[in-house]
Scaffold this motif. Sequence first.
Motif, PDB file in Angstrom:
ATOM      1  N   ASP A 162       0.719  -1.027   0.056  1.00  0.00           N
ATOM      2  CA  ASP A 162      -0.002   0.187   0.121  1.00  0.00           C
ATOM      3  C   ASP A 162       1.065   1.190  -0.051  1.00  0.00           C
ATOM      4  O   ASP A 162       0.581   2.255  -0.643  1.00  0.00           O
ATOM      5  CB  ASP A 162      -0.739  -0.087   1.262  1.00  0.00           C
ATOM      6  CG  ASP A 162      -2.326  -0.363   0.856  1.00  0.00           C
ATOM      7  OD1 ASP A 162      -2.528  -0.740  -0.017  1.00  0.00           O
ATOM      8  OD2 ASP A 162      -2.975  -0.124   1.632  1.00  0.00           O
ATOM      9  N   THR A 163       1.769   1.078   0.815  1.00  0.00           N
ATOM     10  CA  THR A 163       2.504   2.487   0.983  1.00  0.00           C
ATOM     11  C   THR A 163       4.130   2.172   1.694  1.00  0.00           C
ATOM     12  O   THR A 163       4.088   0.939   2.192  1.00  0.00           O
ATOM     13  CB  THR A 163       1.760   3.550   1.933  1.00  0.00           C
ATOM     14  OG1 THR A 163       2.578   4.661   1.798  1.00  0.00           O
ATOM     15  CG2 THR A 163       1.848   3.075   3.257  1.00  0.00           C
ATOM     16  N   THR A 164       4.804   2.966   1.621  1.00  0.00           N
ATOM     17  CA  THR A 164       6.013   3.043   2.310  1.00  0.00           C
ATOM     18  C   THR A 164       6.407   4.312   3.041  1.00  0.00           C
ATOM     19  O   THR A 164       6.273   5.415   2.630  1.00  0.00           O
ATOM     20  CB  THR A 164       7.281   3.018   1.367  1.00  0.00           C
ATOM     21  OG1 THR A 164       7.082   1.971   0.278  1.00  0.00           O
ATOM     22  CG2 THR A 164       8.696   2.763   2.030  1.00  0.00           C
ATOM     23  N   LEU A 165       6.553   4.036   4.289  1.00  0.00           N
ATOM     24  CA  LEU A 165       6.773   5.194   5.273  1.00  0.00           C
ATOM     25  C   LEU A 165       8.351   5.279   5.592  1.00  0.00           C
ATOM     26  O   LEU A 165       8.805   4.483   6.224  1.00  0.00           O
ATOM     27  CB  LEU A 165       5.795   4.807   6.707  1.00  0.00           C
ATOM     28  CG  LEU A 165       4.542   4.638   6.674  1.00  0.00           C
ATOM     29  CD1 LEU A 165       3.848   4.226   8.009  1.00  0.00           C
ATOM     30  CD2 LEU A 165       3.623   5.794   6.035  1.00  0.00           C
ATOM     31  N   THR A 166       8.731   6.342   5.443  1.00  0.00           N
ATOM     32  CA  THR A 166      10.188   6.799   5.441  1.00  0.00           C
ATOM     33  C   THR A 166      10.593   7.282   6.597  1.00  0.00           C
ATOM     34  O   THR A 166      10.039   8.326   7.045  1.00  0.00           O
ATOM     35  CB  THR A 166      10.701   7.427   4.471  1.00  0.00           C
ATOM     36  OG1 THR A 166      10.325   6.689   3.222  1.00  0.00           O
ATOM     37  CG2 THR A 166      12.204   7.508   4.455  1.00  0.00           C
ATOM     38  N   VAL A 167      11.474   6.824   7.417  1.00  0.00           N
ATOM     39  CA  VAL A 167      11.847   7.473   8.873  1.00  0.00           C
ATOM     40  C   VAL A 167      12.986   8.483   8.210  1.00  0.00           C
ATOM     41  O   VAL A 167      14.293   7.958   7.689  1.00  0.00           O
ATOM     42  CB  VAL A 167      12.443   6.277   9.752  1.00  0.00           C
ATOM     43  CG1 VAL A 167      12.958   7.144  10.901  1.00  0.00           C
ATOM     44  CG2 VAL A 167      11.492   5.603   9.971  1.00  0.00           C
TER      45      VAL A 167
ATOM     46  N   GLY B 298      18.269   4.182  17.972  1.00  0.00           N
ATOM     47  CA  GLY B 298      17.350   4.469  19.195  1.00  0.00           C
ATOM     48  C   GLY B 298      16.441   5.322  19.163  1.00  0.00           C
ATOM     49  O   GLY B 298      15.573   5.627  20.093  1.00  0.00           O
ATOM     50  N   THR B 299      16.222   5.961  18.113  1.00  0.00           N
ATOM     51  CA  THR B 299      15.075   6.903  17.719  1.00  0.00           C
ATOM     52  C   THR B 299      13.716   5.859  17.748  1.00  0.00           C
ATOM     53  O   THR B 299      13.843   4.925  16.968  1.00  0.00           O
ATOM     54  CB  THR B 299      15.435   7.656  16.420  1.00  0.00           C
ATOM     55  OG1 THR B 299      16.500   8.265  17.011  1.00  0.00           O
ATOM     56  CG2 THR B 299      14.390   8.662  16.270  1.00  0.00           C
ATOM     57  N   VAL B 300      12.613   6.566  18.049  1.00  0.00           N
ATOM     58  CA  VAL B 300      11.257   5.895  17.889  1.00  0.00           C
ATOM     59  C   VAL B 300      10.540   6.737  17.062  1.00  0.00           C
ATOM     60  O   VAL B 300      10.389   7.945  17.428  1.00  0.00           O
ATOM     61  CB  VAL B 300      10.663   5.584  18.844  1.00  0.00           C
ATOM     62  CG1 VAL B 300       9.346   4.940  18.785  1.00  0.00           C
ATOM     63  CG2 VAL B 300      11.532   4.483  19.719  1.00  0.00           C
ATOM     64  N   ALA B 301       9.935   6.437  15.796  1.00  0.00           N
ATOM     65  CA  ALA B 301       9.299   7.435  14.948  1.00  0.00           C
ATOM     66  C   ALA B 301       7.687   6.969  15.085  1.00  0.00           C
ATOM     67  O   ALA B 301       7.398   5.659  15.169  1.00  0.00           O
ATOM     68  CB  ALA B 301       9.794   7.352  13.487  1.00  0.00           C
TER      69      ALA B 301
ATOM     70  N   LEU C 283       4.712  11.592   9.327  1.00  0.00           N
ATOM     71  CA  LEU C 283       5.367  11.504  10.248  1.00  0.00           C
ATOM     72  C   LEU C 283       5.007  12.079  11.327  1.00  0.00           C
ATOM     73  O   LEU C 283       4.854  13.762  11.036  1.00  0.00           O
ATOM     74  CB  LEU C 283       6.962  11.568   9.930  1.00  0.00           C
ATOM     75  CG  LEU C 283       7.811  11.680  11.304  1.00  0.00           C
ATOM     76  CD1 LEU C 283       8.044  10.339  11.994  1.00  0.00           C
ATOM     77  CD2 LEU C 283       9.340  12.143  10.871  1.00  0.00           C
ATOM     78  N   LEU C 284       4.228  11.868  12.410  1.00  0.00           N
ATOM     79  CA  LEU C 284       3.984  12.903  13.579  1.00  0.00           C
ATOM     80  C   LEU C 284       5.103  13.565  14.300  1.00  0.00           C
ATOM     81  O   LEU C 284       5.242  14.672  14.538  1.00  0.00           O
ATOM     82  CB  LEU C 284       2.898  12.261  14.390  1.00  0.00           C
ATOM     83  CG  LEU C 284       1.863  11.685  13.725  1.00  0.00           C
ATOM     84  CD1 LEU C 284       0.513  10.814  14.868  1.00  0.00           C
ATOM     85  CD2 LEU C 284       0.869  12.882  13.166  1.00  0.00           C
ATOM     86  N   HIS C 285       5.954  12.624  14.935  1.00  0.00           N
ATOM     87  CA  HIS C 285       7.134  13.313  15.579  1.00  0.00           C
ATOM     88  C   HIS C 285       8.027  11.878  15.930  1.00  0.00           C
ATOM     89  O   HIS C 285       7.555  10.747  15.716  1.00  0.00           O
ATOM     90  CB  HIS C 285       6.834  13.843  17.065  1.00  0.00           C
ATOM     91  CG  HIS C 285       5.601  13.191  17.558  1.00  0.00           C
ATOM     92  ND1 HIS C 285       4.246  13.456  17.603  1.00  0.00           N
ATOM     93  CD2 HIS C 285       5.558  11.956  18.469  1.00  0.00           C
ATOM     94  CE1 HIS C 285       3.580  12.751  18.486  1.00  0.00           C
ATOM     95  NE2 HIS C 285       4.390  11.564  18.876  1.00  0.00           N
ATOM     96  N   THR C 286       9.053  11.908  16.536  1.00  0.00           N
ATOM     97  CA  THR C 286       9.920  11.154  17.215  1.00  0.00           C
ATOM     98  C   THR C 286      10.214  11.185  18.561  1.00  0.00           C
ATOM     99  O   THR C 286       9.822  12.300  19.166  1.00  0.00           O
ATOM    100  CB  THR C 286      11.282  11.052  16.442  1.00  0.00           C
ATOM    101  OG1 THR C 286      11.901  12.402  16.723  1.00  0.00           O
ATOM    102  CG2 THR C 286      11.201  10.999  14.831  1.00  0.00           C
ATOM    103  N   LEU C 287      10.352  10.037  19.108  1.00  0.00           N
ATOM    104  CA  LEU C 287      10.558   9.899  20.510  1.00  0.00           C
ATOM    105  C   LEU C 287      11.991   9.627  20.745  1.00  0.00           C
ATOM    106  O   LEU C 287      12.843   8.843  20.424  1.00  0.00           O
ATOM    107  CB  LEU C 287       9.755   8.629  21.157  1.00  0.00           C
ATOM    108  CG  LEU C 287       8.452   8.606  20.900  1.00  0.00           C
ATOM    109  CD1 LEU C 287       7.633   7.588  21.327  1.00  0.00           C
ATOM    110  CD2 LEU C 287       7.752   9.873  21.428  1.00  0.00           C
TER     111      LEU C 287
END
Length: 323
Positions: free
Chosen positions: A138-143, A182-185, A194-198
């Motif tokens: 369906d789609t690709t979400l890129t970090v 270590g980043t969480v998206a 992309l809403l934000h990263t933790l």
Amino acid sequence: MKVNSLKNVAGAHNDGIWAAAWAPATESRPGLLITGSVDETVKLWKGDELECERTNTGHSLGVVAVAAHPGGTIAASTSLDSFIRVFDIDSNATVTTLETPPSEAWLMQFDPKGVLLAVAGGGSCSVKIWNTATWRMDTTLTVPKTENADGKASDKTGLGKFVLGVAWSLDGKNLACSTMDGTVAIFDVAKEKLLHTLEGHNMPVRSLVFSPVDNNVLFTASDDKHIHMYDAKSRVLVSAFSGHASWVLSVDASPEGAAIASGSSDKTVRLWDLKMRASVQTMTDHSDQVWAVAFRPSNGEGLRSGRLASVSDDKSISLYEYA
């Protein structure tokens, strides 16, 4: 809350076991435990007896992850052979085989409605979303890469955004993915945004899971020996759990949302009380690192009485009663 050891199956696979997931019960059978191993096989086990029902030999390299559809009829496995194999749980028949480029199929999870399958894309720095009706992507979400104040790309470890794990929120609207640095998206899947990263971890996050009772609560497990509890909406680090002596390789949340379990390369499984924000029990059944822990879905049958499974490089499966 506590867990009691019910059974340990030594030599459950011929090599280390890297993956475990529960297939929900259906009208015709109770829930089954699915395990994946470096020995290239996927096995299905009776949930209480831990007797092997079937062995799936569809892969040509070690199995990295397994995931079960919420309907309990199909499951998927990813392997170092770069294939995602979707199969019928009750017959072992192959439903479809999805091919990815090398190093682009890692941990995965079906969304709560079973409409989509999210697969961590590894070296592609992305998450691939497959439609389970057509088995087309369906789609690709890129970090995106982290940027310094000068606008130049920067990664904390130099390893880039190698994506290791994925987790769907309870309502299926958001997807969290974890990376080698270590980043969480956090993504809004419908908007492909992309809403934000933790932030907070400084080493690979190999496992993460949303609370089964709160859309915003996310747990992450990292090589930095810590488990973090985030409010994924407000980006707040709610709590950090420490106690493991080495990498935390896996985390899962209990069905009623009162506890989490974790597995570590320190060879232990820990149970954590979320009200106390503390470890209340440590299990030492394994003799090597614990790659996966998994609570069995409740299916409405007594939310506070269930099963917890753990799998290890020692080739064994441990089954616990959780109450």
